[in-house]
Scaffold this motif. Structure first.
Motif, PDB file in Angstrom:
ATOM      1  N   PHE A  17      99.149  59.549  63.825  1.00  0.00           N
ATOM      2  CA  PHE A  17      99.026  58.321  63.030  1.00  0.00           C
ATOM      3  C   PHE A  17      99.837  58.443  61.750  1.00  0.00           C
ATOM      4  CE2 PHE A  17      97.289  56.061  59.432  1.00  0.00           C
ATOM      5  CZ  PHE A  17      97.438  54.762  59.877  1.00  0.00           C
ATOM      6  N   HIS A  18      99.726  59.586  61.098  1.00  0.00           N
ATOM      7  CA  HIS A  18     100.455  59.735  59.838  1.00  0.00           C
ATOM      8  C   HIS A  18     101.958  59.556  60.045  1.00  0.00           C
ATOM      9  CE1 HIS A  18     102.134  61.176  56.163  1.00  0.00           C
ATOM     10  NE2 HIS A  18     102.739  62.171  56.791  1.00  0.00           N
ATOM     11  N   LEU A  19     102.479  60.150  61.129  1.00  0.00           N
ATOM     12  CA  LEU A  19     103.926  60.097  61.341  1.00  0.00           C
ATOM     13  C   LEU A  19     104.404  58.746  61.841  1.00  0.00           C
ATOM     14  CD1 LEU A  19     104.394  63.635  62.914  1.00  0.00           C
ATOM     15  CD2 LEU A  19     105.063  62.891  60.624  1.00  0.00           C
ATOM     16  N   THR A  20     103.592  58.090  62.672  1.00  0.00           N
ATOM     17  CA  THR A  20     104.061  56.856  63.309  1.00  0.00           C
ATOM     18  C   THR A  20     103.420  55.594  62.744  1.00  0.00           C
ATOM     19  OG1 THR A  20     102.303  56.888  64.954  1.00  0.00           O
ATOM     20  CG2 THR A  20     104.325  58.121  65.473  1.00  0.00           C
ATOM     21  N   GLY A  21     102.274  55.744  62.141  1.00  0.00           N
ATOM     22  CA  GLY A  21     101.544  54.561  61.657  1.00  0.00           C
ATOM     23  C   GLY A  21     100.904  53.792  62.783  1.00  0.00           C
ATOM     24  N   LYS A  22     100.887  54.392  63.957  1.00  0.00           N
ATOM     25  CA  LYS A  22     100.340  53.660  65.106  1.00  0.00           C
ATOM     26  C   LYS A  22      98.986  54.253  65.478  1.00  0.00           C
ATOM     27  CE  LYS A  22     104.507  51.746  66.994  1.00  0.00           C
ATOM     28  NZ  LYS A  22     105.166  51.803  65.734  1.00  0.00           N
ATOM     29  N   HIS A 525      96.031  47.307  55.062  1.00  0.00           N
ATOM     30  CA  HIS A 525      95.103  48.305  55.603  1.00  0.00           C
ATOM     31  C   HIS A 525      95.587  48.941  56.902  1.00  0.00           C
ATOM     32  CE1 HIS A 525      91.364  47.003  53.092  1.00  0.00           C
ATOM     33  NE2 HIS A 525      92.367  47.445  52.377  1.00  0.00           N
ATOM     34  N   GLY A 526      96.632  48.364  57.503  1.00  0.00           N
ATOM     35  CA  GLY A 526      97.201  48.966  58.709  1.00  0.00           C
ATOM     36  C   GLY A 526      97.826  50.321  58.437  1.00  0.00           C
ATOM     37  N   HIS A 527      98.025  50.648  57.171  1.00  0.00           N
ATOM     38  CA  HIS A 527      98.626  51.941  56.821  1.00  0.00           C
ATOM     39  C   HIS A 527      97.584  53.044  56.681  1.00  0.00           C
ATOM     40  CE1 HIS A 527     102.557  50.165  56.228  1.00  0.00           C
ATOM     41  NE2 HIS A 527     101.952  49.157  55.620  1.00  0.00           N
ATOM     42  N   LYS A 557      99.223  69.244  58.243  1.00  0.00           N
ATOM     43  CA  LYS A 557      98.211  68.557  57.450  1.00  0.00           C
ATOM     44  C   LYS A 557      98.610  67.098  57.257  1.00  0.00           C
ATOM     45  CE  LYS A 557      96.793  72.750  55.203  1.00  0.00           C
ATOM     46  NZ  LYS A 557      96.664  73.525  53.999  1.00  0.00           N
ATOM     47  N   VAL A 558      97.667  66.309  56.753  1.00  0.00           N
ATOM     48  CA  VAL A 558      97.952  64.883  56.529  1.00  0.00           C
ATOM     49  C   VAL A 558      97.433  64.478  55.148  1.00  0.00           C
ATOM     50  CG1 VAL A 558      97.955  64.157  58.950  1.00  0.00           C
ATOM     51  CG2 VAL A 558      95.792  64.270  57.679  1.00  0.00           C
ATOM     52  N   PRO A 559      98.060  63.455  54.541  1.00  0.00           N
ATOM     53  CA  PRO A 559      97.573  62.985  53.245  1.00  0.00           C
ATOM     54  C   PRO A 559      96.391  62.032  53.427  1.00  0.00           C
ATOM     55  CG  PRO A 559      99.554  61.798  53.866  1.00  0.00           C
ATOM     56  CD  PRO A 559      99.302  62.781  54.963  1.00  0.00           C
ATOM     57  N   PHE A 571      84.525  57.550  51.470  1.00  0.00           N
ATOM     58  CA  PHE A 571      85.124  57.464  52.781  1.00  0.00           C
ATOM     59  C   PHE A 571      86.570  57.917  52.680  1.00  0.00           C
ATOM     60  CE2 PHE A 571      87.504  54.925  55.795  1.00  0.00           C
ATOM     61  CZ  PHE A 571      86.735  54.982  56.935  1.00  0.00           C
ATOM     62  N   ARG A 572      86.963  58.923  53.486  1.00  0.00           N
ATOM     63  CA  ARG A 572      88.363  59.368  53.445  1.00  0.00           C
ATOM     64  C   ARG A 572      89.159  58.624  54.507  1.00  0.00           C
ATOM     65  NH1 ARG A 572      86.149  64.726  52.965  1.00  0.00           N
ATOM     66  NH2 ARG A 572      86.320  65.403  50.797  1.00  0.00           N
ATOM     67  N   ALA A 573      90.360  58.215  54.133  1.00  0.00           N
ATOM     68  CA  ALA A 573      91.232  57.560  55.113  1.00  0.00           C
ATOM     69  C   ALA A 573      92.584  58.263  55.108  1.00  0.00           C
ATOM     70  CB  ALA A 573      91.396  56.091  54.776  1.00  0.00           C
ATOM     71  N   ILE A 574      93.137  58.430  56.314  1.00  0.00           N
ATOM     72  CA  ILE A 574      94.453  59.071  56.443  1.00  0.00           C
ATOM     73  C   ILE A 574      95.525  58.015  56.201  1.00  0.00           C
ATOM     74  CG2 ILE A 574      95.989  60.242  58.079  1.00  0.00           C
ATOM     75  CD1 ILE A 574      93.283  61.276  59.342  1.00  0.00           C
ATOM     76  N   VAL A 575      96.586  58.427  55.528  1.00  0.00           N
ATOM     77  CA  VAL A 575      97.627  57.489  55.103  1.00  0.00           C
ATOM     78  C   VAL A 575      98.878  57.709  55.938  1.00  0.00           C
ATOM     79  CG1 VAL A 575      98.921  56.675  53.102  1.00  0.00           C
ATOM     80  CG2 VAL A 575      96.705  57.786  52.779  1.00  0.00           C
ATOM     81  N   ASP A 576      99.526  56.635  56.353  1.00  0.00           N
ATOM     82  CA  ASP A 576     100.736  56.821  57.159  1.00  0.00           C
ATOM     83  C   ASP A 576     101.956  57.095  56.273  1.00  0.00           C
ATOM     84  OD1 ASP A 576     101.783  54.425  56.287  1.00  0.00           O
ATOM     85  OD2 ASP A 576     101.580  53.388  58.184  1.00  0.00           O
ATOM     86  N   GLU A 577     103.012  57.577  56.916  1.00  0.00           N
ATOM     87  CA  GLU A 577     104.199  58.024  56.189  1.00  0.00           C
ATOM     88  C   GLU A 577     104.895  56.859  55.468  1.00  0.00           C
ATOM     89  OE1 GLU A 577     105.370  60.759  55.213  1.00  0.00           O
ATOM     90  OE2 GLU A 577     107.273  59.959  54.496  1.00  0.00           O
TER      91      GLU A 577
END
Ligand code: SF4
Length: 743
Positions: A17-22, A525-527, A557-559, A571-577
């Motif tokens: 998800f982080h790399l593609t945002g998908k 929020h899609g990111h 790792k991911v941001p 609530f933690r959310a992962i962020v896309d690139e």
């Protein structure tokens, strides 16, 4: 607050998800109804006493045309209920009214302060009779009134229009005073001439001047015969009379300023001009169309001044005024007249950015407010990347580049703080741009506009700055980073406290970044995607830390970003690139602004480094020149039996420093930079040698505490305090500990 993870979020691979945002499936909005965790404390703004709502003061403003409701109430409390037991009840009632007015304003209820006060007081009195008498006393003491304005979408327009009106009214008052003085003088000249003329001295004219009530009392024919006849030399020349009549007609018929309240306009006078526009082209075209009339008015006023002083010289001034046209107007002349207020982007309306830049380049007295309600957009290339809305968010920076435009950029939440800067811009002689972000356009689940705007400023997405061409000739005088928080830092950092799943209190500092600003906008929020169960914190890095590391660093790792909802659960959310890339660009833009503002200026830092290197080299050479004997000595003393090292014997080398005992106090004198720090502490203990470098002249001339203090103050760390001589000095245990790093 408690930290939690989304138990449903299991199907997402965080790295992919982080790399593609998908994300698989429909792409659930992990942040629906959530806000950045650092904003959790601001759930109900009506309970806070802060800058909003504002009161746009009417009538006499004493140079302060806008106040915060809280400051108005504070003054009232000071006046009728100063702190003390006896007025505590009244204070509470007034503060309750303030809160209720704030609640009404937040619910978009419009009205003057007096109206909202009465509405609230009546309601509170119905529910509790004790509110009655006391609150009426407070109401009577309320001397200020005006529209109450909360931080809604139209706030910037309302505030700037109000401040602009105050500046225009000041100009109008000055113009009316000058114009009426000149008109009276011109009329007096004409009247005196008429009274001296045969017509003016005729029986009919004298009779008309006395009026019907007393006409029967006088013989006007006899009176007319008795009056001396004026010689032709005393009468106004035809030329002069026409000139004065013409100037008077222009003054009376002008359309730029309304007469003072209660004063009528001449019957035949044309309609007054309006100076408010909603597009640049119309304002420019009006300005140009009115320029000949404005020129005529300035010319008429100049002629009137000369005539009223008796200083008009026909031969000389006729020539000057016959060629008087728009090109003859000075900035001082045009500054006397109203400015054109142009409001763009109101209610999200689009506007022509190219026309805006053309208007700003025109040098016309345009005051342009740009309302911005969106700062990011998905890239027009359709690749899912986030682009800064260059056409809006960068307008102020572009206008700054024009050089002679007064520029203010600010979030609406910060406008009250910048009110004096706004007034200065509105009084500026040339064009001015006010670029205001009013908060993300209302979306389901989005934050109150005040918080959204404040988040833009805190996250460096829309920092405040101003550029005032009249403040000086260089950037340091003209450019100000205004009141951005923590201006030296990349991101603002705030203390943050929460409870972990074991209910242990955790205190930490957290940066508020561009990514946090994206959390405020449901459209972005899609990111983000929720952290799946089992994905440990050791595999995640906070966004600010992630951005600080090189962007090409491969990592497993991911941001992540931390948000919270109405349940106050973190609530933690992962962020896309893509969001991370946009944050990096945001930071670069902030760095450029910092440089403009003189913070971390790369030119200055480079210059400083070069100067330091030059200075160090000079010192090194001076030292070398002072030690020839020490250098030569080992070479001379070298035994003849060391032929294997002949070259070494001829090489200059620095004399070895004498072996020192750590118990001994001393200074590495040859390294001293003469900064005065130690000599200021005790100039008998620390003295300069002939080379202006410090040494310990008399260790008994001061205390061990002074030795340690000097060692701590010396930026080169060359003072070694050794061990104390006076074993009875107080606080030795602590001093010895402090001295350890310098032994
Ligand atoms: S504080 Fe250090 S550098 Fe400054 S004068 Fe004293 S010894 Fe020299």
């Amino acid at each position: 607050m408690q930290m939690n993870v989304d138990k449903e979020a299991q199907a997402v691979d965080p790295l992919i998800f982080h790399l593609t945002g998908k994300q698989p499936g429909s792409g659930k909005d992990a942040l629906a109804g959530k806000r950045p965790a650092l904003l959790a404390a601001y759930a109900d703004l009506t309970r806070l006493r802060y800058d909003f709502p504002l009161v746009l003061i009417e009538g006499k403003t004493a140079g302060t045309p806008v106040r915060s409701l809280s400051s108005v109430i504070d003054d009232l409390l000071q006046k009728i209920a100063p702190p003390g037991m006896e007025s505590e009840q009244l204070r509470k009632m007034i503060l309750r009214i303030e809160r209720e007015i704030r609640t009404l304003a937040a619910a978009s209820e419009s009205g003057h302060l007096s109206e909202l006060w009465d509405k609230v007081a009546t309601r509170l009195e119905q529910a509790d009779e004790s509110f009655g008498k006391s609150v009426r006393i407070a109401r009577a003491a309320l001397e200020i009134d005006g529209a109450v304005l909360d931080c809604h979408a139209g706030m910037a327009t309302g505030l700037i229009t109000h401040l602009w009106s105050a500046v225009q009214e000041e100009k109008a008052q000055k113009f009316r005073a000058t114009a009426s003085r000149l008109a009276v003088k011109l009329a007096d000249i004409l009247r005196a001439d008429y009274l001296r003329s045969p017509t003016g001295r005729s029986a009919e004219s004298l009779s008309a001047a006395v009026g019907p009530a007393h006409q029967a009392l006088f013989d006007f024919s006899a009176m007319s015969d008795l009056l001396p006849k004026a010689s032709p030399r005393e009468a106004l020349s035809e030329n002069r009379r026409r000139r004065i009549e013409s100037a008077l007609a222009v003054l009376k018929g002008q359309r730029f300023f309304a007469p003072a309240a209660g004063q009528p306009r001449p019957d035949q006078a044309a309609e007054l001009y309006s100076f408010r526009f909603d597009n640049c082209a119309a304002a420019i075209s009006a300005y140009r169309a009115r320029l000949p009339e404005l020129t005529e008015l300035v010319k008429a006023m100049s002629i009137a001044e000369l005539e009223s002083d008796g200083a008009y010289i026909d031969g000389k001034h006729d020539v000057i005024f016959s060629g008087f046209d728009a090109g003859s107007l000075s900035p001082h002349d045009t500054a006397l007249f109203p400015d054109y207020l142009i409001t763009l982007g109101k209610d999200g309306a689009s506007f022509d950015k190219a026309a805006l830049m053309t208007a700003l380049s025109s040098e016309a007295p345009l005051k342009i407010l740009v309302n911005i309600d969106d700062l990011v957009e998905e890239s027009p290339t359709g690749d899912g990347h986030i682009a800064s809305d260059v056409r809006s968010a960068q307008l102020a920076s572009l206008a700054t580049g024009l050089g002679e435009v007064f520029v203010v950029q600010s979030a609406s939440s910060n406008l009250y703080q910048l009110r004096e800067r706004l007034q200065r811009g509105l009084s500026f002689g040339g064009p001015a741009l006010f670029s205001v972000f009013s908060g993300v356009a209302a979306q389901a689940g989005s934050l109150p506009l005040y918080l959204s705007a404040a988040a833009a400023m805190q996250s460096r997405t829309f920092p405040a700055f101003s550029y005032d061409p009249s403040a000086g000739s260089d950037m340091a005088s003209r450019f100000s980073l205004e009141n951005n928080p923590q201006v030296d830092a990349d991101w603002t950092v705030h203390a943050f406290e929460y409870a972990d799943p074991q209910m242990q209190r955790i205190k930490q500092e957290s940066a508020f970044t561009f990514v946090d600003f994206l959390v405020c906008d449901p459209r972005r929020h899609g990111h983000f995607v929720a952290v799946p169960r089992g994905f440990g914190i050791e595999r995640m890095i906070p966004v600010a830390q992630w951005i600080a590391q090189p962007s090409d660093q491969s990592s497993d790792k991911v941001p992540y970003v931390v948000a919270t909802g109405s349940d106050n659960v973190l609530f933690r959310a992962i962020v896309d690139e893509r969001a991370i890339s946009a944050a990096r660009r945001c930071l670069e833009t902030w760095h450029r602004l910092q440089e403009f503002g003189g913070v971390h200026n790369s030119h200055a830092e480079r210059l400083l480094k070069r100067e330091r290197e030059i200075w160090e080299e000079q010192k090194r050479q001076e030292l070398a020149s002072l030690q020839p004997a020490a250098v030569a000595a080992p070479a001379v003393a070298a035994p003849a039996s060391t032929p294997a090292q002949p070259a070494a014997a001829t090489q200059p080398e620095v004399a070895a420093a004498p072996e020192r005992s750590p118990d001994e106090a001393y200074i590495e004198t040859e390294r001293c930079s003469t900064c005065n720090e130690c000599t200021q502490i005790n100039d008998r203990m620390f003295t300069y040698n002939a080379n202006k470098q410090a040494y310990i002249a008399d260790i008994k001339a001061g205390t061990y505490a002074q030795l340690v203090e000097a060692a701590e103050s010396c930026q080169l760390g060359i003072i070694h305090p050794g061990k104390p001589i006076n074993k009875g000095e107080p606080g030795l245990e602590d001093l010895i500990k402090r001295a350890e790093p310098f032994l």
